[in-house]
Write a protein that holds these residues in place. Structure first.
Motif, PDB file in Angstrom:
ATOM      1  N   LEU A  45       0.828  -1.209   0.000  1.00 48.54           N
ATOM      2  CA  LEU A  45       0.000   0.000   0.000  1.00 48.54           C
ATOM      3  C   LEU A  45       0.860   1.256   0.000  1.00 48.54           C
ATOM      4  CD1 LEU A  45      -2.864  -0.971   2.478  1.00 48.54           C
ATOM      5  CD2 LEU A  45      -3.035  -0.637   0.005  1.00 48.54           C
ATOM      6  N   ALA A  46       1.930   1.245   0.779  1.00 44.45           N
ATOM      7  CA  ALA A  46       2.827   2.409   0.832  1.00 44.45           C
ATOM      8  C   ALA A  46       3.501   2.639  -0.518  1.00 44.45           C
ATOM      9  CB  ALA A  46       3.878   2.212   1.928  1.00 44.45           C
ATOM     10  N   LYS A  47       3.912   1.562  -1.192  1.00 43.47           N
ATOM     11  CA  LYS A  47       4.529   1.692  -2.517  1.00 43.47           C
ATOM     12  C   LYS A  47       3.538   2.263  -3.524  1.00 43.47           C
ATOM     13  CE  LYS A  47       8.075  -1.904  -2.247  1.00 43.47           C
ATOM     14  NZ  LYS A  47       8.513  -3.212  -2.762  1.00 43.47           N
ATOM     15  N   LEU A  48       2.320   1.773  -3.511  1.00 41.08           N
ATOM     16  CA  LEU A  48       1.297   2.279  -4.429  1.00 41.08           C
ATOM     17  C   LEU A  48       0.980   3.745  -4.144  1.00 41.08           C
ATOM     18  CD1 LEU A  48      -1.123  -0.777  -4.612  1.00 41.08           C
ATOM     19  CD2 LEU A  48       0.381   0.063  -6.412  1.00 41.08           C
ATOM     20  N   ASP A  49       0.908   4.087  -2.869  1.00 43.57           N
ATOM     21  CA  ASP A  49       0.644   5.472  -2.483  1.00 43.57           C
ATOM     22  C   ASP A  49       1.782   6.385  -2.939  1.00 43.57           C
ATOM     23  OD1 ASP A  49      -0.885   7.506  -1.179  1.00 43.57           O
ATOM     24  OD2 ASP A  49       0.540   7.430   0.494  1.00 43.57           O
ATOM     25  N   ALA A  50       3.018   5.938  -2.760  1.00 41.09           N
ATOM     26  CA  ALA A  50       4.175   6.739  -3.188  1.00 41.09           C
ATOM     27  C   ALA A  50       4.179   6.918  -4.701  1.00 41.09           C
ATOM     28  CB  ALA A  50       5.467   6.077  -2.722  1.00 41.09           C
ATOM     29  N   GLU A  51       3.837   5.867  -5.447  1.00 42.25           N
ATOM     30  CA  GLU A  51       3.796   5.965  -6.912  1.00 42.25           C
ATOM     31  C   GLU A  51       2.695   6.929  -7.354  1.00 42.25           C
ATOM     32  OE1 GLU A  51       4.786   5.109 -10.933  1.00 42.25           O
ATOM     33  OE2 GLU A  51       5.878   4.911  -9.049  1.00 42.25           O
ATOM     34  N   ALA A  52       1.547   6.877  -6.694  1.00 40.33           N
ATOM     35  CA  ALA A  52       0.455   7.797  -7.033  1.00 40.33           C
ATOM     36  C   ALA A  52       0.865   9.240  -6.760  1.00 40.33           C
ATOM     37  CB  ALA A  52      -0.794   7.440  -6.232  1.00 40.33           C
ATOM     38  N   LYS A  53       1.545   9.477  -5.641  1.00 41.52           N
ATOM     39  CA  LYS A  53       2.011  10.829  -5.320  1.00 41.52           C
ATOM     40  C   LYS A  53       3.049  11.295  -6.338  1.00 41.52           C
ATOM     41  CE  LYS A  53       1.091  10.749  -0.379  1.00 41.52           C
ATOM     42  NZ  LYS A  53       1.666  10.678   0.969  1.00 41.52           N
ATOM     43  N   ARG A  54       3.948  10.393  -6.742  1.00 46.79           N
ATOM     44  CA  ARG A  54       4.976  10.745  -7.718  1.00 46.79           C
ATOM     45  C   ARG A  54       4.347  11.126  -9.063  1.00 46.79           C
ATOM     46  NH1 ARG A  54       7.510   9.000 -11.928  1.00 46.79           N
ATOM     47  NH2 ARG A  54       6.461   7.008 -12.008  1.00 46.79           N
ATOM     48  N   LEU A  55       3.357  10.351  -9.493  1.00 50.15           N
ATOM     49  CA  LEU A  55       2.692  10.661 -10.755  1.00 50.15           C
ATOM     50  C   LEU A  55       1.915  11.974 -10.670  1.00 50.15           C
ATOM     51  CD1 LEU A  55       1.460   7.115 -11.838  1.00 50.15           C
ATOM     52  CD2 LEU A  55       3.308   8.467 -12.849  1.00 50.15           C
ATOM     53  N   ALA A  56       1.259  12.218  -9.552  1.00 51.41           N
ATOM     54  CA  ALA A  56       0.538  13.479  -9.381  1.00 51.41           C
ATOM     55  C   ALA A  56       1.511  14.649  -9.376  1.00 51.41           C
ATOM     56  CB  ALA A  56      -0.268  13.456  -8.081  1.00 51.41           C
ATOM     57  N   ASN A  57       2.658  14.475  -8.737  1.00 52.28           N
ATOM     58  CA  ASN A  57       3.706  15.494  -8.731  1.00 52.28           C
ATOM     59  C   ASN A  57       4.204  15.762 -10.141  1.00 52.28           C
ATOM     60  OD1 ASN A  57       4.682  17.080  -6.716  1.00 52.28           O
ATOM     61  ND2 ASN A  57       6.212  15.627  -6.012  1.00 52.28           N
ATOM     62  N   GLN A  58       4.410  14.695 -10.898  1.00 47.51           N
ATOM     63  CA  GLN A  58       4.902  14.830 -12.272  1.00 47.51           C
ATOM     64  C   GLN A  58       3.888  15.586 -13.130  1.00 47.51           C
ATOM     65  OE1 GLN A  58       5.650  11.084 -14.185  1.00 47.51           O
ATOM     66  NE2 GLN A  58       6.851  12.019 -15.798  1.00 47.51           N
ATOM     67  N   GLU A  59       2.622  15.285 -12.950  1.00 44.82           N
ATOM     68  CA  GLU A  59       1.583  16.003 -13.708  1.00 44.82           C
ATOM     69  C   GLU A  59       1.616  17.492 -13.376  1.00 44.82           C
ATOM     70  OE1 GLU A  59      -0.814  15.059 -16.014  1.00 44.82           O
ATOM     71  OE2 GLU A  59       0.290  13.179 -16.142  1.00 44.82           O
ATOM     72  N   GLY A  60       1.755  17.808 -12.099  1.00 42.38           N
ATOM     73  CA  GLY A  60       1.832  19.210 -11.686  1.00 42.38           C
ATOM     74  C   GLY A  60       3.069  19.890 -12.245  1.00 42.38           C
ATOM     75  N   ASN A  61       4.204  19.184 -12.217  1.00 36.51           N
ATOM     76  CA  ASN A  61       5.440  19.749 -12.762  1.00 36.51           C
ATOM     77  C   ASN A  61       5.330  19.986 -14.265  1.00 36.51           C
ATOM     78  OD1 ASN A  61       6.591  19.693 -10.243  1.00 36.51           O
ATOM     79  ND2 ASN A  61       7.722  17.799 -10.585  1.00 36.51           N
ATOM     80  N   ASP A  62       4.695  19.048 -14.978  1.00 35.11           N
ATOM     81  CA  ASP A  62       4.515  19.212 -16.421  1.00 35.11           C
ATOM     82  C   ASP A  62       3.654  20.435 -16.727  1.00 35.11           C
ATOM     83  OD1 ASP A  62       6.031  16.970 -16.795  1.00 35.11           O
ATOM     84  OD2 ASP A  62       4.362  15.669 -17.385  1.00 35.11           O
ATOM     85  N   ALA A  63       2.577  20.597 -15.970  1.00 37.92           N
ATOM     86  CA  ALA A  63       1.711  21.754 -16.183  1.00 37.92           C
ATOM     87  C   ALA A  63       2.460  23.049 -15.879  1.00 37.92           C
ATOM     88  CB  ALA A  63       0.461  21.643 -15.309  1.00 37.92           C
ATOM     89  N   ASP A  64       3.241  23.061 -14.802  1.00 35.27           N
ATOM     90  CA  ASP A  64       4.042  24.250 -14.465  1.00 35.27           C
ATOM     91  C   ASP A  64       5.057  24.550 -15.563  1.00 35.27           C
ATOM     92  OD1 ASP A  64       2.649  24.427 -12.111  1.00 35.27           O
ATOM     93  OD2 ASP A  64       4.252  23.577 -10.866  1.00 35.27           O
ATOM     94  N   TYR A  65       5.684  23.505 -16.102  1.00 40.27           N
ATOM     95  CA  TYR A  65       6.665  23.680 -17.175  1.00 40.27           C
ATOM     96  C   TYR A  65       5.994  24.292 -18.410  1.00 40.27           C
ATOM     97  CZ  TYR A  65       9.822  22.599 -20.991  1.00 40.27           C
ATOM     98  OH  TYR A  65      10.611  22.700 -22.102  1.00 40.27           O
ATOM     99  N   ASP A  66       4.841  23.737 -18.772  1.00 44.29           N
ATOM    100  CA  ASP A  66       4.126  24.256 -19.940  1.00 44.29           C
ATOM    101  C   ASP A  66       3.789  25.735 -19.765  1.00 44.29           C
ATOM    102  OD1 ASP A  66       4.240  21.786 -21.135  1.00 44.29           O
ATOM    103  OD2 ASP A  66       2.201  21.201 -20.557  1.00 44.29           O
ATOM    104  N   LEU A  67       3.310  26.105 -18.592  1.00 41.01           N
ATOM    105  CA  LEU A  67       2.965  27.509 -18.346  1.00 41.01           C
ATOM    106  C   LEU A  67       4.198  28.408 -18.399  1.00 41.01           C
ATOM    107  CD1 LEU A  67       0.345  27.121 -15.482  1.00 41.01           C
ATOM    108  CD2 LEU A  67      -0.074  27.788 -17.855  1.00 41.01           C
TER     109      LEU A  67
END
Length: 152
Positions: A45-67
């Motif tokens: 569960l902790a591994k899955l939670d960490a992966e979900a947080k990492r992907l959400a972080n990456q999505e946010g970083n991509d959006a920030d980069y685009d802007l």
């Protein structure tokens, strides 16, 4: 009769101790197995939670980069010059009269055709012009699954 009780107790007490300790060991082993299973479940569960947080972080970083890219493009004309040059080269590959010159140019630089970095630049132009960082990741991700070694 008291001596018979003592004799029976003398004989049965060690057997009772053995069976009692056996039961205790079995109980402890069962508790440990349950604890291990719980810990393994929590780890998954902790591994899955960490992966979900990492992907959400990456999505946010991509959006920030685009802007940020779109914001920076407003302040410079050099971007338009670079984009115009590379899009001109890209389009020249499709003009029949220019194709021999394009092929000869790539051969003069030691390539049989357009090099991989030309493709990279064209995708980069699409990313920077349209703010499509997700497209960039999808493009290179599909290349990686086909055996290419281009980094993301």
């Amino acid at each position: 009769m008291s001596w018979l009780t003592s004799l029976f107790s003398f004989i049965s007490a060690p057997i009772a101790d053995l069976s009692g300790s056996y039961r205790e060991r079995k109980r402890i082993a069962a508790e440990m197995a349950a604890s291990i299973a719980t810990a393994e479940g929590n780890l998954k569960l902790a591994k899955l939670d960490a992966e979900a947080k990492r992907l959400a972080n990456q999505e946010g970083n991509d959006a920030d980069y685009d802007l940020q890219v779109l914001k920076n493009r407003r302040e410079s004309i050099m971007d338009e010059i670079i984009i115009t040059v590379f899009l001109g080269l890209f389009i020249a590959h499709f003009v029949p009269q220019l194709q021999p010159y394009m092929a000869d140019g790539w051969q003069a630089m030691g390539y049989k055709g357009a090099p991989w970095y030309f493709e990279f630049v064209i995708v980069g132009i699409a990313v920077s012009t349209l703010g499509l960082m997700r497209l960039f990741r999808a493009f290179w991700g599909s290349k990686n699954t086909k055996g290419s070694s281009h980094p993301l």
